[in-house]
Write a protein that holds these residues in place. Structure first.
Motif, PDB file in Angstrom:
ATOM      1  N   THR A  26      20.795 -14.972  10.233  1.00  0.00           N
ATOM      2  CA  THR A  26      21.583 -15.811   9.326  1.00  0.00           C
ATOM      3  C   THR A  26      22.906 -16.128  10.004  1.00  0.00           C
ATOM      4  N   ILE A  27      23.197 -17.406  10.132  1.00  0.00           N
ATOM      5  CA  ILE A  27      24.402 -17.881  10.803  1.00  0.00           C
ATOM      6  C   ILE A  27      25.191 -18.750   9.819  1.00  0.00           C
ATOM      7  N   GLY A  88      20.349 -16.808   2.743  1.00  0.00           N
ATOM      8  CA  GLY A  88      20.389 -18.249   2.941  1.00  0.00           C
ATOM      9  C   GLY A  88      21.170 -18.923   1.822  1.00  0.00           C
ATOM     10  N   GLY A  89      21.408 -20.206   1.975  1.00  0.00           N
ATOM     11  CA  GLY A  89      22.087 -20.976   0.935  1.00  0.00           C
ATOM     12  C   GLY A  89      23.109 -21.924   1.523  1.00  0.00           C
ATOM     13  N   GLU A  90      23.860 -22.557   0.652  1.00  0.00           N
ATOM     14  CA  GLU A  90      24.859 -23.522   1.078  1.00  0.00           C
ATOM     15  C   GLU A  90      25.849 -22.873   2.044  1.00  0.00           C
ATOM     16  N   ARG A  93      22.663 -21.118   7.723  1.00  0.00           N
ATOM     17  CA  ARG A  93      21.332 -21.395   8.251  1.00  0.00           C
ATOM     18  C   ARG A  93      20.640 -20.045   8.367  1.00  0.00           C
ATOM     19  N   HIS A  94      19.422 -19.973   7.864  1.00  0.00           N
ATOM     20  CA  HIS A  94      18.725 -18.690   7.733  1.00  0.00           C
ATOM     21  C   HIS A  94      17.278 -18.853   8.190  1.00  0.00           C
ATOM     22  N   TYR A 111      18.263 -24.247   5.672  1.00  0.00           N
ATOM     23  CA  TYR A 111      19.513 -24.816   6.184  1.00  0.00           C
ATOM     24  C   TYR A 111      20.232 -25.388   4.973  1.00  0.00           C
ATOM     25  N   GLY A 112      21.183 -24.655   4.426  1.00  0.00           N
ATOM     26  CA  GLY A 112      21.835 -25.097   3.194  1.00  0.00           C
ATOM     27  C   GLY A 112      20.826 -25.105   2.076  1.00  0.00           C
ATOM     28  N   ASP A 113      20.520 -26.298   1.550  1.00  0.00           N
ATOM     29  CA  ASP A 113      19.543 -26.427   0.464  1.00  0.00           C
ATOM     30  C   ASP A 113      18.166 -26.864   0.951  1.00  0.00           C
TER      31      ASP A 113
END
Length: 192
Positions: A26-27, A88-90, A93-94, A111-113
Motif C-alpha cells: 500500500t502506497i 486501500g481507498g482514496e 494505491r493498494h 487505486y483510489g476508488d
C-alpha cells in the motif's frame, strides 16, 4: 525486461515458503503511511502491535517500505483479505496477492476508488465470467496475463504468482526480495 522480472520472482518463490500467503503493498499518493497509521486504517489500536518475539502464527505482519506498507499473512482467504483491503481507498494505491496451497491465486488492486480483480485459474465469484471482465486498473496487463492463462494447461509450471509480483513491482516500485521477506516486521493480532 518484464520477462526478467518474472523469472527473478519465479526463482524467489522457489526459495520461499509460498504455499498459503497473502502479500499486500500500500502506497500513499503523497506523504508517508507509517505502520501505526496502517494499523489504525485496518481498524485496530496501535497498542495491540507485537514485537517479533511475541508474534503468533496467525498474526498479520506489517513492514515499513519507503513511504508505504507491506503486509504478510498466512491467511489468503476472504476473511484475511477483508482486513488488509481496508488499507486501500482514496489517496492510496493498494495491491493484494493471495495464493493458497491448492494453486488458487487472487490479485486485487485498488487505486483510489478504482478496483480490479484477477482470479486464477478461474473467476470464483460468478460462473461463466471471463477472467478479463474485472481487471480494472490491471487492464494494461491483460495481454501479459493472457500468456499465463493460455499456456497454463499445457505448462502447469507457468507461474501466475511471479507474473503478479512483477506487476506489483512495476506499479508500486516495491521489489520483493529475500531482504524484504526476512526484514524486520511488526505483528498485529487481527482476530478479536
Amino acid at each position: 525486461m518484464f520477462g526478467e522480472i518474472v523469472a527473478r520472482y519465479a526463482e524467489l518463490i522457489d526459495l520461499m515458503t509460498w504455499e498459503s500467503v497473502a502479500y499486500t503493498v500500500t502506497i500513499p499518493d503523497y506523504g508517508v503511511l507509517a505502520v501505526e497509521d496502517a494499523v489504525c486504517r485496518l481498524g485496530f489500536d496501535a497498542a495491540a502491535m507485537r514485537a517479533p518475539g511475541e508474534a503468533q502464527p496467525d498474526d498479520l505482519a506489517l513492514q515499513q517500505v519507503g513511504t508505504g506498507i507491506v503486509t504478510w499473512s498466512n491467511n489468503p482467504y476472504d476473511g484475511g483479505r477483508e482486513v488488509t483491503n481496508r488499507l486501500g481507498g482514496e489517496g492510496f494505491r493498494h495491491w493484494c496477492l493471495a495464493g493458497d496451497i491448492e494453486g488458487n491465486t487472487t490479485m486485487y488492486v485498488r487505486y483510489g476508488d478504482s478496483e480490479g480483480h484477477l482470479d486464477f485459474p478461474d473467476p470464483g465469484w460468478i460462473p461463466f465470467t471471463a477472467w478479463t471482465d474485472h481487471l480494472g486498473p490491471l487492464t494494461p496487463y491483460a495481454e501479459i496475463f493472457a500468456v499465463v492463462y493460455d499456456t497454463w494447461e499445457d505448462d502447469p509450471e507457468m507461474c501466475i504468482e511471479s507474473t503478479c509480483l512483477a506487476v506489483i513491482e512495476l506499479e508500486s516500485g516495491v521489489r520483493l526480495d529475500t531482504g524484504l521477506w526476512n526484514g524486520s516486521k511488526t505483528y498485529l493480532p487481527t482476530s478479536r
